[in-house]
Design a protein around this motif. Structure first.
Motif, PDB file in Angstrom:
ATOM      1  N   VAL A 138       0.873  -1.178   0.000  1.00 31.07           N
ATOM      2  CA  VAL A 138       0.000   0.000   0.000  1.00 31.07           C
ATOM      3  C   VAL A 138       0.911   1.229   0.000  1.00 31.07           C
ATOM      4  O   VAL A 138       1.586   1.511   0.991  1.00 31.07           O
ATOM      5  CB  VAL A 138      -0.940   0.013   1.227  1.00 31.07           C
ATOM      6  CG1 VAL A 138      -1.913   1.172   1.129  1.00 31.07           C
ATOM      7  CG2 VAL A 138      -1.685  -1.314   1.350  1.00 31.07           C
ATOM      8  N   PRO A 139       0.948   1.964  -1.118  1.00 30.09           N
ATOM      9  CA  PRO A 139       1.892   3.074  -1.255  1.00 30.09           C
ATOM     10  C   PRO A 139       1.500   4.300  -0.436  1.00 30.09           C
ATOM     11  O   PRO A 139       0.383   4.406   0.055  1.00 30.09           O
ATOM     12  CB  PRO A 139       1.825   3.388  -2.751  1.00 30.09           C
ATOM     13  CG  PRO A 139       0.446   2.993  -3.139  1.00 30.09           C
ATOM     14  CD  PRO A 139       0.118   1.786  -2.300  1.00 30.09           C
ATOM     15  N   GLY A 140       2.441   5.210  -0.341  1.00 31.42           N
ATOM     16  CA  GLY A 140       2.186   6.469   0.342  1.00 31.42           C
ATOM     17  C   GLY A 140       1.416   7.446  -0.535  1.00 31.42           C
ATOM     18  O   GLY A 140       1.258   7.254  -1.742  1.00 31.42           O
ATOM     19  N   ASN A 141       0.959   8.490   0.094  1.00 29.75           N
ATOM     20  CA  ASN A 141       0.202   9.548  -0.561  1.00 29.75           C
ATOM     21  C   ASN A 141       1.033  10.178  -1.682  1.00 29.75           C
ATOM     22  O   ASN A 141       2.197  10.481  -1.501  1.00 29.75           O
ATOM     23  CB  ASN A 141      -0.153  10.597   0.490  1.00 29.75           C
ATOM     24  CG  ASN A 141      -1.238  11.526   0.057  1.00 29.75           C
ATOM     25  OD1 ASN A 141      -2.044  11.198  -0.791  1.00 29.75           O
ATOM     26  ND2 ASN A 141      -1.278  12.695   0.657  1.00 29.75           N
ATOM     27  N   GLY A 142       0.431  10.344  -2.845  1.00 34.27           N
ATOM     28  CA  GLY A 142       1.084  10.991  -3.974  1.00 34.27           C
ATOM     29  C   GLY A 142       1.940  10.076  -4.831  1.00 34.27           C
ATOM     30  O   GLY A 142       2.535  10.538  -5.795  1.00 34.27           O
ATOM     31  N   PHE A 178      -3.730  11.162  -4.162  1.00 38.46           N
ATOM     32  CA  PHE A 178      -3.220  12.431  -3.656  1.00 38.46           C
ATOM     33  C   PHE A 178      -3.878  12.889  -2.357  1.00 38.46           C
ATOM     34  O   PHE A 178      -3.324  13.712  -1.657  1.00 38.46           O
ATOM     35  CB  PHE A 178      -3.338  13.517  -4.728  1.00 38.46           C
ATOM     36  CG  PHE A 178      -2.494  13.189  -5.923  1.00 38.46           C
ATOM     37  CD1 PHE A 178      -1.134  13.393  -5.895  1.00 38.46           C
ATOM     38  CD2 PHE A 178      -3.058  12.623  -7.045  1.00 38.46           C
ATOM     39  CE1 PHE A 178      -0.339  13.052  -6.973  1.00 38.46           C
ATOM     40  CE2 PHE A 178      -2.273  12.277  -8.138  1.00 38.46           C
ATOM     41  CZ  PHE A 178      -0.912  12.496  -8.101  1.00 38.46           C
ATOM     42  N   LYS A 179      -5.037  12.351  -2.045  1.00 35.76           N
ATOM     43  CA  LYS A 179      -5.696  12.704  -0.788  1.00 35.76           C
ATOM     44  C   LYS A 179      -5.739  11.529   0.179  1.00 35.76           C
ATOM     45  O   LYS A 179      -5.868  11.729   1.371  1.00 35.76           O
ATOM     46  CB  LYS A 179      -7.106  13.217  -1.040  1.00 35.76           C
ATOM     47  CG  LYS A 179      -7.119  14.574  -1.709  1.00 35.76           C
ATOM     48  CD  LYS A 179      -8.498  15.157  -1.741  1.00 35.76           C
ATOM     49  CE  LYS A 179      -8.450  16.524  -2.392  1.00 35.76           C
ATOM     50  NZ  LYS A 179      -9.764  17.129  -2.472  1.00 35.76           N
ATOM     51  N   ALA A 180      -5.654  10.327  -0.334  1.00 35.41           N
ATOM     52  CA  ALA A 180      -5.625   9.112   0.492  1.00 35.41           C
ATOM     53  C   ALA A 180      -6.785   9.080   1.486  1.00 35.41           C
ATOM     54  O   ALA A 180      -6.597   8.874   2.671  1.00 35.41           O
ATOM     55  CB  ALA A 180      -4.287   9.004   1.222  1.00 35.41           C
ATOM     56  N   GLU A 216      -0.608   3.930   7.412  1.00 33.72           N
ATOM     57  CA  GLU A 216      -1.778   4.326   8.208  1.00 33.72           C
ATOM     58  C   GLU A 216      -3.028   3.600   7.716  1.00 33.72           C
ATOM     59  O   GLU A 216      -3.826   3.103   8.520  1.00 33.72           O
ATOM     60  CB  GLU A 216      -1.995   5.836   8.138  1.00 33.72           C
ATOM     61  CG  GLU A 216      -3.125   6.296   9.017  1.00 33.72           C
ATOM     62  CD  GLU A 216      -3.291   7.797   9.037  1.00 33.72           C
ATOM     63  OE1 GLU A 216      -4.369   8.241   9.482  1.00 33.72           O
ATOM     64  OE2 GLU A 216      -2.382   8.531   8.618  1.00 33.72           O
ATOM     65  N   ALA A 217      -3.180   3.506   6.414  1.00 31.90           N
ATOM     66  CA  ALA A 217      -4.330   2.780   5.859  1.00 31.90           C
ATOM     67  C   ALA A 217      -4.292   1.316   6.271  1.00 31.90           C
ATOM     68  O   ALA A 217      -5.322   0.733   6.623  1.00 31.90           O
ATOM     69  CB  ALA A 217      -4.354   2.908   4.334  1.00 31.90           C
TER      70      ALA A 217
END
Length: 145
Positions: A67-71, A104-106, A135-136
């Motif tokens: 699960v990648p990071g935001n952006g 971009f907002k996750a 976090e997700a």
């Protein structure tokens, strides 16, 4: 001066504008609704294999979902994600690396259903999250004890 953008930069900008509401049309709303309703198609690892077929095959042994990071869009070109996915696949591990629907907002309301319904995470799935993806993953684990 004129800014030159490659195709991935243009696509990233379009996604960001759509999520910011600057360029949202009915198609964008439909995509979000499809994600929430379970109508979004994903494939495992970009190798053309249907994720439903793979998840049936791997239901006994589990799988790893990155699960990648935001952006981080596209994920295949971001950070260490493709390296880890390739290394795991070389070892015969079912590894899923997909672009998140709201990169971009996750938003939790979009990411968590996507992880469950589209990426088919279950009790045998290992979630490897980075930044907002971590976090997700924690939120998903809290809700699926």
């Amino acid at each position: 001066p004129r800014k030159i953008m490659d195709a991935s930069s243009v696509e990233t900008k379009k996604l960001q504008e759509a999520e910011d509401g600057n360029d949202r049309d009915k198609g964008d709303e439909q995509k979000i609704n499809d994600i929430k309703d379970g109508g979004y198609q994903v494939s495992s690892g970009g190798n053309g294999t249907n994720s439903d077929e793979k998840s049936k095959k791997q239901s006994k042994g589990g799988k790893i979902v990155i699960v990648p990071g935001n952006g981080c869009y596209p994920v295949e070109d971001s950070n260490w994600y493709p390296w880890l996915a390739d290394e795991l696949r070389k070892k015969g591990v079912d590894c899923v690396l997909e672009n998140m629907p709201d990169p971009f907002k996750a938003r939790e309301s979009i990411w968590l259903p996507f992880i469950e319904k589209k990426l088919k995470a279950d009790g045998n799935t290992i979630l490897v999250g980075h930044s907002s993806g971590a976090e997700a993953g924690m939120r998903y684990a809290e809700m699926h004890k």
